[in-house]
Design an enzyme around this catalytic site. Structure first.
Site, PDB file in Angstrom:
ATOM      1  N   ASP A  37       0.856  -1.194   0.000  1.00 25.47           N
ATOM      2  CA  ASP A  37       0.000   0.000   0.000  1.00 25.47           C
ATOM      3  C   ASP A  37       0.894   1.248   0.000  1.00 25.47           C
ATOM      4  OD1 ASP A  37      -2.543  -1.407   0.324  1.00 25.47           O
ATOM      5  OD2 ASP A  37      -1.781  -1.932   2.307  1.00 25.47           O
ATOM      6  N   GLU A  92      -0.679  -5.865  -9.570  1.00 21.73           N
ATOM      7  CA  GLU A  92       0.122  -5.533 -10.745  1.00 21.73           C
ATOM      8  C   GLU A  92      -0.760  -5.583 -11.998  1.00 21.73           C
ATOM      9  OE1 GLU A  92       2.985  -8.534 -11.583  1.00 21.73           O
ATOM     10  OE2 GLU A  92       3.498  -7.622 -13.492  1.00 21.73           O
TER      11      GLU A  92
HETATM   12  C1  LIG Z   1      -1.898  -3.234  -2.310  1.00 23.11           C
HETATM   13  S1  LIG Z   1      -2.095  -4.783  -1.589  1.00 23.11           S
HETATM   14  C2  LIG Z   1      -1.096  -5.850  -2.618  1.00 23.11           C
HETATM   15  C3  LIG Z   1      -1.460  -7.298  -2.485  1.00 23.11           C
HETATM   16  C4  LIG Z   1      -0.614  -8.267  -3.320  1.00 23.11           C
HETATM   17  N1  LIG Z   1       0.769  -8.281  -2.898  1.00 23.11           N
HETATM   18  C5  LIG Z   1      -0.721  -7.946  -4.792  1.00 23.11           C
HETATM   19  O1  LIG Z   1       0.253  -7.435  -5.346  1.00 23.11           O
HETATM   20  O2  LIG Z   1      -1.779  -8.231  -5.370  1.00 23.11           O
HETATM   21  C6  LIG Z   1      -1.105  -4.675  -0.107  1.00 23.11           C
HETATM   22  C7  LIG Z   1      -1.407  -5.759   0.896  1.00 23.11           C
HETATM   23  O3  LIG Z   1      -0.528  -5.655   2.015  1.00 23.11           O
HETATM   24  C8  LIG Z   1      -1.266  -5.994   3.167  1.00 23.11           C
HETATM   25  N2  LIG Z   1      -0.593  -5.404   4.339  1.00 23.11           N
HETATM   26  C9  LIG Z   1      -0.653  -4.111   4.727  1.00 23.11           C
HETATM   27  N3  LIG Z   1       0.052  -3.932   5.849  1.00 23.11           N
HETATM   28  C10 LIG Z   1       0.590  -5.142   6.178  1.00 23.11           C
HETATM   29  C11 LIG Z   1       1.393  -5.593   7.246  1.00 23.11           C
HETATM   30  N4  LIG Z   1       1.814  -4.765   8.200  1.00 23.11           N
HETATM   31  N5  LIG Z   1       1.741  -6.907   7.274  1.00 23.11           N
HETATM   32  C12 LIG Z   1       1.316  -7.748   6.305  1.00 23.11           C
HETATM   33  N6  LIG Z   1       0.535  -7.370   5.261  1.00 23.11           N
HETATM   34  C13 LIG Z   1       0.183  -6.075   5.203  1.00 23.11           C
HETATM   35  C14 LIG Z   1      -2.648  -5.425   2.912  1.00 23.11           C
HETATM   36  O4  LIG Z   1      -3.670  -6.035   3.696  1.00 23.11           O
HETATM   37  C15 LIG Z   1      -2.824  -5.698   1.425  1.00 23.11           C
HETATM   38  O5  LIG Z   1      -3.464  -6.926   1.165  1.00 23.11           O
END
Ligand SMILES: C[S@@+](CC[C@H](N)C(=O)[O-])C[C@H]1O[C@@H](n2cnc3c(N)ncnc32)[C@H](O)[C@@H]1O
Length: 233
Positions: free
Chosen positions: A136, A213
């Site tokens: 994010d 992506e």
């Molecule tokens: C923008 S999404 C991308 C998901 C995936 N990697 C993709 O590319 O489709 C970012 C993900 O990171 C997770 N996330 C955010 N903070 C996190 C943390 N502290 N530990 C683990 N996951 C986290 C969110 O819940 C979200 O699903």
């Protein structure tokens, strides 16, 4: 044991719940969550080998796996490796479970909470690869401190990753890309593997596409695929 009903909060800034799970996914969640979920003990230490039924040659970690497409593709392509994935979003973990069942993959364990809690429990030099894919971006300046690619997390990863192992980070967000490069450059323990812009704008063959992506590409945004090497210890 954590269930859908009693998930504890922690240092998570994104959503933890989305739409209610469909009946079949909810049933799969209840069935597989206790088998594949990583629970941290009170002593705060986690030995990756203890998580898996099989002997694993290496352990790889994905932080924020979303719905798990990349994690499952990697686990299927690398059956001797033990994968750990962190994702606090319930619908994400449910998506992972659905993909694991569909692809008949069993070499993944997930932690449904802040990745940092798991990272703090892992022993030094326990990881042979780590992925942070499309984290994010937290666009507002006052939210930059929420970014997963932070000086603290990079420092912890430098202790967890073995000598000469890879940290892969992908993003479609221009400003976060610059932030990531800055955070990685200011840590002396990593080298960026890049010969020029052409190589980091092309996804390596062994880097399966992620949901975010794909979405970025559909919306006309190019992504960056950055590979960093943990220097020899
Ligand atoms: C923008 S999404 C991308 C998901 C995936 N990697 C993709 O590319 O489709 C970012 C993900 O990171 C997770 N996330 C955010 N903070 C996190 C943390 N502290 N530990 C683990 N996951 C986290 C969110 O819940 C979200 O699903």
């Amino acid at each position: 044991m954590k269930t859908l009903e009693n998930i504890q909060g922690s240092r998570i800034y994104g959503r933890r719940h989305g739409k209610p799970l469909k009946k079949a996914s909810a049933e799969r969640f209840e069935k597989y969550f206790p088998l594949y979920n990583i629970e941290l003990d009170d002593d705060g230490l986690l030995e990756p080998a203890a998580l898996f039924d099989q002997a694993c040659s290496e352990y790889w970690l994905e932080i924020g796996f979303g719905k798990g497409e990349h994690l499952v593709a990697q686990a299927k392509a690398n059956p001797d490796i033990g994968f750990m994935g962190c994702e606090p979003f319930v619908n994400g973990v449910s998506g992972l479970i659905d993909h694991m069942e569909k692809e008949q993959v069993t070499n993944i364990r997930f932690f449904m909470d802040d990745a940092r809690l798991l990272m703090d429990a892992l022993p030094e030099n326990s990881l042979s690869r780590a992925f942070i894919l499309f984290p994010d971006p937290w666009r507002k300046k006052r939210h930059y401190k929420r970014r997963v690619v932070s000086p603290g997390n990079v420092a912890v990863l430098s202790t967890l990753l073995k000598s000469r192992s890879e940290l892969r980070i992908g993003t479609d967000h221009h400003d976060y890309c610059r932030w990531i490069l800055a955070r990685m450059m200011e840590n002396p323990e990593f080298d960026w593997m890049s010969d020029g812009p052409d190589d980091w704008h092309v996804r390596p063959d062994d880097w399966p596409e992620t949901r975010y992506e794909k979405k970025a590409l559909e919306q006309g945004r190019r992504s960056a695929y950055m590979t960093f090497i943990r220097k020899a210890k």
